[in-house]
Design an enzyme around this catalytic site. Structure first.
Site, mmCIF file in Angstrom:
data_model
loop_
_atom_site.group_PDB
_atom_site.id
_atom_site.type_symbol
_atom_site.label_atom_id
_atom_site.label_comp_id
_atom_site.label_asym_id
_atom_site.label_seq_id
_atom_site.Cartn_x
_atom_site.Cartn_y
_atom_site.Cartn_z
ATOM 1 C CG HIS A 181 -1.688 1.247 1.432
ATOM 2 N ND1 HIS A 181 -2.714 1.653 0.607
ATOM 3 C CD2 HIS A 181 -1.564 2.210 2.381
ATOM 4 C CE1 HIS A 181 -3.197 2.809 1.043
ATOM 5 N NE2 HIS A 181 -2.515 3.181 2.109
ATOM 6 C CG HIS A 186 0.326 6.331 0.556
ATOM 7 N ND1 HIS A 186 -0.546 7.401 0.593
ATOM 8 C CD2 HIS A 186 -0.202 5.382 1.375
ATOM 9 C CE1 HIS A 186 -1.563 7.107 1.399
ATOM 10 N NE2 HIS A 186 -1.391 5.883 1.887
ATOM 11 C CD GLU A 226 -5.060 6.264 2.324
ATOM 12 O OE1 GLU A 226 -5.075 5.417 1.410
ATOM 13 O OE2 GLU A 226 -4.141 6.346 3.141
ATOM 14 C CB SER A 245 -2.579 0.020 -2.975
ATOM 15 O OG SER A 245 -3.466 0.500 -1.985
#
Ligand code: HBI
Ligand code: FE
Length: 333
Positions: A181, A186, A226, A245
């Site tokens: 993730h 990110h 996010e 992700s």
């Protein structure tokens, strides 16, 4: 409250916050769950080897200090196999649905050997890559931090990032942030200057903020960093890490037609507006019913800045001084 947890600014008490990047060391170890405590429904709960591995990686993270490189981890064949599975599943999806900035940066990370399919990237290499682009760095953390602590790191262009791998039994699922993730979702976006400034704006606004304002900022973070979308030549593309992700939700959010056999209803897509997003509730274990779509990353950043300046209450203004890696506080703003 506890006087150690407050800062006095012109006789006003505000929650304590770091003033220099090295003070993030104090924050980094304040994980909510001791870093490696697994819940009973965690896929690795009954796996003693996995739990031991998590403890080891958590303790390395907790020993980390500002100024040193993130620890090198020698990943096992099993972890590398999980990485490959994740990588192979996500790559075709991000190629279709990720924003241009993400794809350009990932291409560069690949050509520099920072992100590879057959080797798990080392956090120190990811951090060095980002630092050269935007001054953002990545530092280890054992697990989840409070919203306040986590967001405070962003004020110093620092992203707290885990180094453990999800459990191999469910390679396309993780109940918590793991290295896939962080690195696939990110990291690449922090190499984009608008996105880096966007993230830092949230971080600076979180310093010494009230509980209510931290909650508003965390909610904005959720709907942007996010799950954010942005418009690109009429199409909707993803820049949020939770989407980048998750191969299922990425298609769900971005596909102009529903995925084949779709029982799912199309999500609502609204224009990015922090004033609206800050007050929206959201599910954390299901696909989002609503996404916010910005016209561009630059527009996303400008709106976020406006919100931080006009939409929140705080008796001072905080700005980052890059050379000294410290925050300067202008009082009585
Ligand atoms: N802690 N380590 C870590 N990683 C995150 O991504 C994270 C966090 N704490 C809170 C959080 N994310 C967000 O849900 C917002 O509350 C900021
Ligand atoms: Fe995340």
């Amino acid at each position: 409250g506890n006087s150690a947890n407050v800062l006095v600014l012109d006789q006003k008490l505000v929650p304590w916050f770091p003033l220099h990047v090295s003070e993030l060391d104090a924050i980094a170890t304040r994980t909510l769950d001791a870093g490696a405590e697994l819940k009973s429904d965690h896929p690795g709960f009954h796996d003693a080897t996995y739990r031991q591995r998590r403890q080891m990686i958590a303790s390395l993270a907790n020993q980390h200090k500002h100024g040193s490189l993130p620890p090198l981890l020698e990943y096992t064949e099993e972890e590398i196999a999980t990485w490959r599975t994740v990588y192979d599943n996500l790559e075709p999806m991000t190629n279709k649905f990720a924003c241009r900035q993400y794809l350009d940066i990932v291409a560069e990370m690949r050509s520099e050997g920072v992100v590879t399919r057959d080797r798990i990237p080392q956090q120190r290499d990811v951090s060095a890559f980002l630092e050269e682009k935007t001054g953002f760095t990545v530092r280890p953390v054992a697990g989840l931090l409070s919203s306040r602590d986590f967001l405070n790191g962003l004020a110093f262009r620092t992203f707290f990032s885990t180094q453990y791998m999800r459990h191999h039994s469910l390679p396309l699922y993780t109940p918590e942030p793991d290295l896939c993730h962080e690195i696939i979702g990110h990291a690449p976006m922090f190499a984009d200057p608008d996105f880096a400034d966007f993230s830092q704006a949230i971080g600076l606004a979180s310093l010494g903020a009230s509980e209510e304002d931290v909650k508003r900022l965390a909610t904005c973070y959720w709907f942007s960093v996010e799950f954010g979308l942005c418009r690109e030549e009429g199409e909707v593309k993803a820049y949020g890490a939770g989407l980048l992700s998750s191969f299922g939700e990425l298609e769900y959010a971005c596909s102009p037609t529903r995925p084949a056999g779709g029982k799912l209803e199309a999500p609502a897509i609204e224009a990015w507006d922090p004033w609206v997003a800050a007050h929206r509730s959201y599910p954390i274990t299901e696909y989002q019913p609503t996404y916010f779509c910005a016209e561009s990353l630059q527009e996303a950043k400008e709106r976020m800045r406006d919100f931080c300046e006009q939409g929140l209450k705080r008796p001072f203004h905080a700005r980052f001084h890059e050379l000294s890696q410290s925050v300067w506080v202008d009082r009585n703003v």
